[in-house]
Scaffold this motif. Structure first.
Motif, PDB file in Angstrom:
ATOM      1  N   PRO A 192      -6.321 -11.420  -3.928  1.00 42.79           N
ATOM      2  CA  PRO A 192      -6.601 -10.250  -3.075  1.00 42.79           C
ATOM      3  C   PRO A 192      -6.592 -10.585  -1.574  1.00 42.79           C
ATOM      4  O   PRO A 192      -6.221  -9.760  -0.751  1.00 42.79           O
ATOM      5  CB  PRO A 192      -7.998  -9.795  -3.529  1.00 42.79           C
ATOM      6  CG  PRO A 192      -8.081 -10.254  -4.954  1.00 42.79           C
ATOM      7  CD  PRO A 192      -7.349 -11.568  -4.988  1.00 42.79           C
ATOM      8  N   CYS A 193      -6.973 -11.841  -1.230  1.00 47.95           N
ATOM      9  CA  CYS A 193      -6.918 -12.231   0.197  1.00 47.95           C
ATOM     10  C   CYS A 193      -5.485 -12.296   0.703  1.00 47.95           C
ATOM     11  O   CYS A 193      -5.212 -11.918   1.843  1.00 47.95           O
ATOM     12  CB  CYS A 193      -7.594 -13.582   0.420  1.00 47.95           C
ATOM     13  SG  CYS A 193      -9.357 -13.392   0.547  1.00 47.95           S
ATOM     14  N   LEU A 194      -4.576 -12.774  -0.138  1.00 49.06           N
ATOM     15  CA  LEU A 194      -3.166 -12.810   0.303  1.00 49.06           C
ATOM     16  C   LEU A 194      -2.631 -11.394   0.516  1.00 49.06           C
ATOM     17  O   LEU A 194      -1.759 -11.156   1.355  1.00 49.06           O
ATOM     18  CB  LEU A 194      -2.293 -13.549  -0.721  1.00 49.06           C
ATOM     19  CG  LEU A 194      -2.537 -15.052  -0.852  1.00 49.06           C
ATOM     20  CD1 LEU A 194      -1.434 -15.682  -1.697  1.00 49.06           C
ATOM     21  CD2 LEU A 194      -2.585 -15.733   0.507  1.00 49.06           C
ATOM     22  N   MET A 195      -3.187 -10.448  -0.257  1.00 44.44           N
ATOM     23  CA  MET A 195      -2.750  -9.044  -0.112  1.00 44.44           C
ATOM     24  C   MET A 195      -3.270  -8.420   1.189  1.00 44.44           C
ATOM     25  O   MET A 195      -2.749  -7.412   1.637  1.00 44.44           O
ATOM     26  CB  MET A 195      -3.242  -8.215  -1.302  1.00 44.44           C
ATOM     27  CG  MET A 195      -2.656  -8.647  -2.623  1.00 44.44           C
ATOM     28  SD  MET A 195      -3.438  -7.731  -3.984  1.00 44.44           S
ATOM     29  CE  MET A 195      -3.007  -8.795  -5.374  1.00 44.44           C
ATOM     30  N   MET A 196      -4.320  -9.024   1.764  1.00 50.12           N
ATOM     31  CA  MET A 196      -4.895  -8.461   2.999  1.00 50.12           C
ATOM     32  C   MET A 196      -3.882  -8.390   4.148  1.00 50.12           C
ATOM     33  O   MET A 196      -4.081  -7.636   5.093  1.00 50.12           O
ATOM     34  CB  MET A 196      -6.070  -9.330   3.488  1.00 50.12           C
ATOM     35  CG  MET A 196      -7.364  -9.093   2.776  1.00 50.12           C
ATOM     36  SD  MET A 196      -8.616 -10.270   3.352  1.00 50.12           S
ATOM     37  CE  MET A 196      -8.998  -9.641   4.995  1.00 50.12           C
ATOM     38  N   PHE A 197      -2.834  -9.211   4.097  1.00 45.33           N
ATOM     39  CA  PHE A 197      -1.848  -9.216   5.189  1.00 45.33           C
ATOM     40  C   PHE A 197      -0.877  -8.045   5.082  1.00 45.33           C
ATOM     41  O   PHE A 197      -0.028  -7.867   5.948  1.00 45.33           O
ATOM     42  CB  PHE A 197      -1.103 -10.558   5.213  1.00 45.33           C
ATOM     43  CG  PHE A 197      -2.034 -11.701   5.534  1.00 45.33           C
ATOM     44  CD1 PHE A 197      -2.321 -12.009   6.847  1.00 45.33           C
ATOM     45  CD2 PHE A 197      -2.661 -12.416   4.527  1.00 45.33           C
ATOM     46  CE1 PHE A 197      -3.207 -13.028   7.159  1.00 45.33           C
ATOM     47  CE2 PHE A 197      -3.557 -13.438   4.827  1.00 45.33           C
ATOM     48  CZ  PHE A 197      -3.826 -13.745   6.140  1.00 45.33           C
ATOM     49  N   GLY A 198      -1.002  -7.275   4.008  1.00 43.42           N
ATOM     50  CA  GLY A 198      -0.166  -6.086   3.874  1.00 43.42           C
ATOM     51  C   GLY A 198       1.140  -6.386   3.172  1.00 43.42           C
ATOM     52  O   GLY A 198       1.430  -7.534   2.832  1.00 43.42           O
ATOM     53  N   PRO A 199       1.963  -5.328   2.970  1.00 43.55           N
ATOM     54  CA  PRO A 199       3.207  -5.465   2.212  1.00 43.55           C
ATOM     55  C   PRO A 199       4.150  -6.500   2.830  1.00 43.55           C
ATOM     56  O   PRO A 199       3.996  -6.865   3.993  1.00 43.55           O
ATOM     57  CB  PRO A 199       3.849  -4.084   2.316  1.00 43.55           C
ATOM     58  CG  PRO A 199       2.807  -3.180   2.829  1.00 43.55           C
ATOM     59  CD  PRO A 199       1.751  -3.988   3.488  1.00 43.55           C
ATOM     60  N   LYS A 200       5.105  -6.925   2.026  1.00 43.54           N
ATOM     61  CA  LYS A 200       6.121  -7.867   2.505  1.00 43.54           C
ATOM     62  C   LYS A 200       6.878  -7.255   3.687  1.00 43.54           C
ATOM     63  O   LYS A 200       6.990  -6.033   3.792  1.00 43.54           O
ATOM     64  CB  LYS A 200       7.136  -8.150   1.380  1.00 43.54           C
ATOM     65  CG  LYS A 200       6.596  -9.093   0.326  1.00 43.54           C
ATOM     66  CD  LYS A 200       7.679  -9.404  -0.693  1.00 43.54           C
ATOM     67  CE  LYS A 200       7.908  -8.200  -1.588  1.00 43.54           C
ATOM     68  NZ  LYS A 200       8.770  -8.421  -2.741  1.00 43.54           N
ATOM     69  N   ASP A 201       7.430  -8.120   4.543  1.00 45.64           N
ATOM     70  CA  ASP A 201       8.102  -7.621   5.753  1.00 45.64           C
ATOM     71  C   ASP A 201       9.185  -6.590   5.455  1.00 45.64           C
ATOM     72  O   ASP A 201       9.325  -5.604   6.168  1.00 45.64           O
ATOM     73  CB  ASP A 201       8.723  -8.787   6.540  1.00 45.64           C
ATOM     74  CG  ASP A 201       7.638  -9.659   7.159  1.00 45.64           C
ATOM     75  OD1 ASP A 201       6.462  -9.236   7.160  1.00 45.64           O
ATOM     76  OD2 ASP A 201       7.974 -10.767   7.615  1.00 45.64           O
ATOM     77  N   ASP A 202       9.963  -6.807   4.367  1.00 45.33           N
ATOM     78  CA  ASP A 202      11.055  -5.853   4.116  1.00 45.33           C
ATOM     79  C   ASP A 202      10.544  -4.520   3.556  1.00 45.33           C
ATOM     80  O   ASP A 202      11.299  -3.583   3.395  1.00 45.33           O
ATOM     81  CB  ASP A 202      12.154  -6.468   3.226  1.00 45.33           C
ATOM     82  CG  ASP A 202      11.588  -7.154   1.999  1.00 45.33           C
ATOM     83  OD1 ASP A 202      10.396  -6.915   1.686  1.00 45.33           O
ATOM     84  OD2 ASP A 202      12.327  -7.924   1.348  1.00 45.33           O
ATOM     85  N   GLU A 203       9.235  -4.443   3.278  1.00 45.82           N
ATOM     86  CA  GLU A 203       8.662  -3.151   2.858  1.00 45.82           C
ATOM     87  C   GLU A 203       7.684  -2.625   3.892  1.00 45.82           C
ATOM     88  O   GLU A 203       6.799  -1.820   3.584  1.00 45.82           O
ATOM     89  CB  GLU A 203       7.971  -3.320   1.504  1.00 45.82           C
ATOM     90  CG  GLU A 203       8.972  -3.478   0.377  1.00 45.82           C
ATOM     91  CD  GLU A 203       8.335  -3.979  -0.898  1.00 45.82           C
ATOM     92  OE1 GLU A 203       7.112  -3.803  -1.068  1.00 45.82           O
ATOM     93  OE2 GLU A 203       9.073  -4.558  -1.715  1.00 45.82           O
ATOM     94  N   SER A 204       7.782  -3.109   5.080  1.00 42.74           N
ATOM     95  CA  SER A 204       6.851  -2.727   6.142  1.00 42.74           C
ATOM     96  C   SER A 204       7.665  -2.112   7.282  1.00 42.74           C
ATOM     97  O   SER A 204       8.030  -2.768   8.249  1.00 42.74           O
ATOM     98  CB  SER A 204       6.116  -4.007   6.582  1.00 42.74           C
ATOM     99  OG  SER A 204       5.183  -3.730   7.561  1.00 42.74           O
ATOM    100  N   PRO A 205       7.991  -0.807   7.164  1.00 50.56           N
ATOM    101  CA  PRO A 205       9.008  -0.188   8.018  1.00 50.56           C
ATOM    102  C   PRO A 205       8.652  -0.101   9.496  1.00 50.56           C
ATOM    103  O   PRO A 205       9.541  -0.020  10.338  1.00 50.56           O
ATOM    104  CB  PRO A 205       9.154   1.219   7.417  1.00 50.56           C
ATOM    105  CG  PRO A 205       7.869   1.473   6.679  1.00 50.56           C
ATOM    106  CD  PRO A 205       7.393   0.139   6.218  1.00 50.56           C
ATOM    107  N   ASN A 206       7.350  -0.115   9.852  1.00 53.52           N
ATOM    108  CA  ASN A 206       6.999   0.069  11.271  1.00 53.52           C
ATOM    109  C   ASN A 206       6.900  -1.232  12.050  1.00 53.52           C
ATOM    110  O   ASN A 206       6.609  -1.213  13.245  1.00 53.52           O
ATOM    111  CB  ASN A 206       5.659   0.815  11.380  1.00 53.52           C
ATOM    112  CG  ASN A 206       5.760   2.190  10.743  1.00 53.52           C
ATOM    113  OD1 ASN A 206       6.791   2.863  10.881  1.00 53.52           O
ATOM    114  ND2 ASN A 206       4.731   2.595  10.025  1.00 53.52           N
TER     115      ASN A 206
END
Ligand SMILES: [Fe+2]
Ligand SMILES: [Fe+2]
Length: 322
Positions: A192-206
């Protein structure tokens, strides 16, 4: 040559000049920041709940004092950040309303339960550790009030991480049962801590726009990698293991490789279906409802003082008194 407001704005950012609340800014910049800062504030406040669970059960007076201080710091972080968001033209009541109605998110990590005392150590070391990775670059974010709030927040966060590591350090040198508790907490909090950084770069459109505006300085994946590299070394000191059979030093990249993150779990928790989402939101709503009388009393007191002060300052009153 005349340049547009938008170009002037970008020039300032390129020159590392902070954007202040009264400066012109694109509406999308304002909205992105309101969303980010208010979600950050909500995370600080909701983040007190899993730890609050252990204040009455801390194993010693020393641990209780440390935990109380840490949880109070998190409340303070929430307040600085709500204030920073208010400078962008949203009221605190609106932000609370967004949280309570489920429209605003907070960090998914706080929807996991704290099952044993070692969880308090793991939260400090791993959760606050991941937060620091995200937050240190925010001290240089382009919006002035947010950047200044983050300087103080980060100082306190580094205390949080150290106390967490020290708590696990003691357990890791303790009895067999304490060692097991320590490993169990690390096993449950790692992914869950690794998930804290948010989605992978290619799924992070902004990401690209936010990097151009210097709201973001590093991508999600870059920060996640830095965190893995740091923790993979620190855990050796504890003599514990990270629950990832694929974790391995890679000579070629000079980074640790790590296994696949369960993104289904991440999206489930974000969408409100994590182990404690309902409990956390109910606790916040309850605190809001039960605090109504405090807010009313404080407002009435402030109004009464206002009347007193303005009558004291009335010139006639001053003349009468002399
Ligand atoms: Fe915090
Ligand atoms: Fe913290």
């Amino acid at each position: 040559m005349q340049i547009s407001l938008e170009e002037q704005f970008q020039q300032k950012i390129d020159q590392e000049i902070k954007i202040e609340p009264k400066d012109w800014m694109p509406e999308k910049y304002r909205h992105t920041l309101i969303r980010q800062i208010s979600q950050h504030a909500h995370s600080e406040v909701v983040g007190m709940l899993p730890e609050g669970n252990w204040i009455t059960r801390a194993p010693s007076l020393k641990r209780k004092a440390i935990l109380l201080a840490k949880v109070q710091d998190e409340a303070g972080h929430g307040l600085y950040l709500y204030s920073a968001a208010e400078t962008l033209g949203i009221s605190r009541d609106e932000m609370y309303e967004q949280l309570h109605s489920g429209r605003a998110k907070y960090s998914s990590i706080f929807n996991y339960p704290t099952l044993n005392w070692a969880d308090i150590g793991a939260i400090g070391w791993l959760v606050d550790g991941a937060a620091i990775m995200n937050q240190v670059p925010l001290c240089r974010t382009s919006f002035g009030p947010y950047a200044r709030a983050m300087v103080r927040v980060c100082k306190e966060e580094s205390f949080h991480q150290r106390q967490g590591f020290e708590c696990l350090w003691v357990l890791s040198k303790g009895t067999e049962e304490q060692k097991k508790m320590c490993q169990d907490a690390i096993n449950r909090w790692w992914w869950p801590c690794l998930m804290m950084f948010g989605p992978k770069d290619d799924e992070s459109p902004n990401t690209m726009q936010n990097m151009q505006w210097k709201i973001k300085r590093f991508t999600n994946d870059a920060l996640r990698q830095k965190f893995v590299d740091m923790i993979a070394e620190q855990i050796k000191l504890l003599g514990m293991k990270l629950p990832d059979p694929d974790l391995k030093w890679n000579e070629a990249t000079a980074h640790y490789d790590y296994g696949k993150i369960n993104w289904d779990e991440f999206w489930q928790v974000v969408q409100g279906n994590g182990p404690c989402n309902k409990e956390r939101l109910a606790a916040r709503k309850n605190a809001w409802d039960e605090g109504a009388w405090v807010r009313e009393a404080a407002t009435a007191h402030a109004e009464k003082n206002q009347i007193k002060i303005s009558s004291m300052l009335h010139p006639n009153d001053i003349n009468l008194g002399s």
